[in-house]
Design a protein around this motif. Structure first.
Motif, mmCIF file in Angstrom:
data_model
loop_
_atom_site.group_PDB
_atom_site.id
_atom_site.type_symbol
_atom_site.label_atom_id
_atom_site.label_comp_id
_atom_site.label_asym_id
_atom_site.label_seq_id
_atom_site.Cartn_x
_atom_site.Cartn_y
_atom_site.Cartn_z
ATOM 1 N N LEU A 1 0.846 -1.186 0.000
ATOM 2 C CA LEU A 1 0.000 0.000 0.000
ATOM 3 C C LEU A 1 0.882 1.237 0.000
ATOM 4 O O LEU A 1 1.850 1.315 0.758
ATOM 5 C CB LEU A 1 -0.898 0.060 1.241
ATOM 6 C CG LEU A 1 -2.013 -0.965 1.278
ATOM 7 C CD1 LEU A 1 -1.546 -2.237 1.942
ATOM 8 C CD2 LEU A 1 -3.224 -0.414 1.981
ATOM 9 N N ASP A 2 0.549 2.179 -0.872
ATOM 10 C CA ASP A 2 1.266 3.448 -0.969
ATOM 11 C C ASP A 2 0.310 4.580 -0.641
ATOM 12 O O ASP A 2 -0.898 4.486 -0.910
ATOM 13 C CB ASP A 2 1.780 3.678 -2.391
ATOM 14 C CG ASP A 2 2.838 2.682 -2.826
ATOM 15 O OD1 ASP A 2 3.274 1.852 -2.014
ATOM 16 O OD2 ASP A 2 3.222 2.738 -4.009
ATOM 17 N N SER A 3 0.874 5.674 -0.115
ATOM 18 C CA SER A 3 0.079 6.862 0.176
ATOM 19 C C SER A 3 0.839 8.111 -0.246
ATOM 20 O O SER A 3 2.063 8.161 -0.116
ATOM 21 C CB SER A 3 -0.223 6.949 1.675
ATOM 22 O OG SER A 3 -0.851 8.192 1.976
ATOM 23 N N PRO A 4 0.108 9.134 -0.714
ATOM 24 C CA PRO A 4 0.760 10.407 -1.030
ATOM 25 C C PRO A 4 1.052 11.243 0.217
ATOM 26 O O PRO A 4 1.625 12.319 0.106
ATOM 27 C CB PRO A 4 -0.257 11.099 -1.942
ATOM 28 C CG PRO A 4 -1.569 10.553 -1.508
ATOM 29 C CD PRO A 4 -1.305 9.132 -1.082
ATOM 30 N N LEU A 5 0.658 10.760 1.392
ATOM 31 C CA LEU A 5 0.883 11.486 2.647
ATOM 32 C C LEU A 5 2.078 10.912 3.393
ATOM 33 O O LEU A 5 2.261 9.684 3.427
ATOM 34 C CB LEU A 5 -0.345 11.387 3.556
ATOM 35 C CG LEU A 5 -1.686 11.844 2.988
ATOM 36 C CD1 LEU A 5 -2.782 11.671 4.025
ATOM 37 C CD2 LEU A 5 -1.607 13.288 2.516
ATOM 38 N N LEU A 6 2.857 11.761 4.019
ATOM 39 C CA LEU A 6 3.928 11.297 4.899
ATOM 40 C C LEU A 6 3.318 10.600 6.112
ATOM 41 O O LEU A 6 2.275 11.033 6.616
ATOM 42 C CB LEU A 6 4.781 12.471 5.384
ATOM 43 C CG LEU A 6 5.837 12.999 4.430
ATOM 44 C CD1 LEU A 6 6.456 14.272 4.999
ATOM 45 C CD2 LEU A 6 6.909 11.954 4.174
ATOM 46 N N ALA A 7 3.954 9.543 6.569
ATOM 47 C CA ALA A 7 3.556 8.844 7.802
ATOM 48 C C ALA A 7 2.067 8.486 7.816
ATOM 49 O O ALA A 7 1.411 8.587 8.846
ATOM 50 C CB ALA A 7 3.937 9.668 9.028
ATOM 51 N N ARG A 8 1.527 8.050 6.687
ATOM 52 C CA ARG A 8 0.101 7.733 6.575
ATOM 53 C C ARG A 8 -0.282 6.524 7.422
ATOM 54 O O ARG A 8 -1.382 6.434 7.954
ATOM 55 C CB ARG A 8 -0.249 7.474 5.096
ATOM 56 C CG ARG A 8 -1.521 6.679 4.815
ATOM 57 C CD ARG A 8 -2.759 7.388 5.308
ATOM 58 N NE ARG A 8 -3.951 6.612 5.113
ATOM 59 C CZ ARG A 8 -4.439 5.697 5.970
ATOM 60 N NH1 ARG A 8 -3.795 5.421 7.081
ATOM 61 N NH2 ARG A 8 -5.571 5.072 5.705
ATOM 62 N N PHE A 9 0.619 5.547 7.552
ATOM 63 C CA PHE A 9 0.287 4.269 8.175
ATOM 64 C C PHE A 9 0.829 4.195 9.602
ATOM 65 O O PHE A 9 1.983 4.529 9.858
ATOM 66 C CB PHE A 9 0.857 3.115 7.346
ATOM 67 C CG PHE A 9 0.401 3.161 5.908
ATOM 68 C CD1 PHE A 9 -0.889 2.788 5.561
ATOM 69 C CD2 PHE A 9 1.257 3.599 4.907
ATOM 70 C CE1 PHE A 9 -1.318 2.844 4.237
ATOM 71 C CE2 PHE A 9 0.842 3.647 3.580
ATOM 72 C CZ PHE A 9 -0.452 3.279 3.246
ATOM 73 N N ASP A 10 -0.034 3.746 10.531
ATOM 74 C CA ASP A 10 0.381 3.588 11.925
ATOM 75 C C ASP A 10 0.260 2.121 12.332
ATOM 76 O O ASP A 10 -0.006 1.250 11.491
ATOM 77 C CB ASP A 10 -0.416 4.517 12.843
ATOM 78 C CG ASP A 10 -1.923 4.216 12.859
ATOM 79 O OD1 ASP A 10 -2.346 3.124 12.431
ATOM 80 O OD2 ASP A 10 -2.684 5.098 13.324
ATOM 81 N N ALA A 11 0.455 1.852 13.611
ATOM 82 C CA ALA A 11 0.426 0.471 14.113
ATOM 83 C C ALA A 11 -0.951 -0.172 13.899
ATOM 84 O O ALA A 11 -1.032 -1.378 13.625
ATOM 85 C CB ALA A 11 0.813 0.435 15.592
ATOM 86 N N ASP A 12 -2.029 0.603 14.011
ATOM 87 C CA ASP A 12 -3.374 0.053 13.775
ATOM 88 C C ASP A 12 -3.536 -0.350 12.308
ATOM 89 O O ASP A 12 -4.120 -1.393 12.008
ATOM 90 C CB ASP A 12 -4.462 1.066 14.157
ATOM 91 C CG ASP A 12 -4.601 1.253 15.657
ATOM 92 O OD1 ASP A 12 -4.268 0.321 16.418
ATOM 93 O OD2 ASP A 12 -5.034 2.349 16.071
ATOM 94 N N ASP A 13 -3.032 0.482 11.391
ATOM 95 C CA ASP A 13 -3.074 0.125 9.971
ATOM 96 C C ASP A 13 -2.281 -1.159 9.738
ATOM 97 O O ASP A 13 -2.733 -2.060 9.037
ATOM 98 C CB ASP A 13 -2.477 1.242 9.109
ATOM 99 C CG ASP A 13 -3.318 2.511 9.122
ATOM 100 O OD1 ASP A 13 -4.500 2.444 8.738
ATOM 101 O OD2 ASP A 13 -2.782 3.557 9.518
ATOM 102 N N GLN A 14 -1.101 -1.216 10.322
ATOM 103 C CA GLN A 14 -0.256 -2.395 10.127
ATOM 104 C C GLN A 14 -0.962 -3.654 10.609
ATOM 105 O O GLN A 14 -1.026 -4.649 9.882
ATOM 106 C CB GLN A 14 1.078 -2.226 10.852
ATOM 107 C CG GLN A 14 1.992 -3.424 10.666
ATOM 108 C CD GLN A 14 3.377 -3.214 11.243
ATOM 109 O OE1 GLN A 14 3.837 -2.076 11.384
ATOM 110 N NE2 GLN A 14 4.054 -4.295 11.562
ATOM 111 N N ALA A 15 -1.510 -3.620 11.813
ATOM 112 C CA ALA A 15 -2.199 -4.796 12.362
ATOM 113 C C ALA A 15 -3.390 -5.186 11.484
ATOM 114 O O ALA A 15 -3.604 -6.367 11.190
ATOM 115 C CB ALA A 15 -2.643 -4.523 13.798
ATOM 116 N N GLY A 16 -4.175 -4.197 11.073
ATOM 117 C CA GLY A 16 -5.346 -4.475 10.250
ATOM 118 C C GLY A 16 -4.988 -5.030 8.889
ATOM 119 O O GLY A 16 -5.612 -5.984 8.401
ATOM 120 N N LEU A 17 -3.966 -4.450 8.262
ATOM 121 C CA LEU A 17 -3.568 -4.905 6.928
ATOM 122 C C LEU A 17 -2.876 -6.269 6.984
ATOM 123 O O LEU A 17 -2.994 -7.057 6.045
ATOM 124 C CB LEU A 17 -2.723 -3.841 6.248
ATOM 125 C CG LEU A 17 -3.544 -2.575 5.940
ATOM 126 C CD1 LEU A 17 -2.641 -1.389 5.654
ATOM 127 C CD2 LEU A 17 -4.527 -2.821 4.803
#
Length: 161
Positions: A133-149
């Protein structure tokens, strides 16, 4: 078959639990990895805000080759150990990169991408590929995103059996 995504509600963790249920419903009874990767890519791309690319790179026995995705055209082949995807595949660890421009050896497929999360896909000891997964925003993904993905990636790997 008709599929209707339901609006995600609650905390980010609760939203990922709902998204994981939707992913399970999409792959239920289907073992074709291309079909399941395509549907999961579309589901996640259309459900998670602030992403510009969601998809799979599949291991062909030598390198990662682009598979089903949503977003702009992508790099076709990535060597193991190269870039964020190749690093995730070879390290067997999810790579959550706040600023891709600070990642040594980052491969820029889409110049608009600023942050990235890549989950390695293993079936036992066998490398299947990566979920990227890519995002145009800096630091878009956090620990909750990581766990969910990571949970959604596990649904994909589980569908291959």
């Amino acid at each position: 078959m008709s599929f209707t995504a339901t609006a995600l509600e609650g905390t980010k963790s609760e939203q990922y639990a709902q998204l994981t249920q939707q992913a399970r419903a999409l792959v239920d009874g289907e073992s074709n990895r291309i079909a399941n990767a395509a549907n999961i890519s579309a589901l996640v791309f259309n459900s998670i805000p602030d992403v510009n690319w969601v998809g799979f790179y599949l291991f062909d026995g030598t390198e990662l080759v682009v598979g089903p995705f949503q977003g702009l055209p992508a790099c076709v082949r990535i060597a193991l150990g190269k870039g964020v995807c190749g690093t995730a595949a070879s390290s067997r660890e999810t790579q959550r990169v706040e600023d891709v421009h600070a990642f040594p050896g980052h491969i820029a497929c889409d110049g608009a991408t600023r942050s990235e999360l890549v989950v390695p896909l293993y079936d036992g000891d066998t490398l299947v590929g990566v979920f990227d997964l890519d995002s145009p925003l800096l630091a878009r993904f956090d620990a909750d995103d990581q766990a969910g993905l990571e949970q959604i990636a596990a649904v994909f790997v589980g569908s291959l059996a």
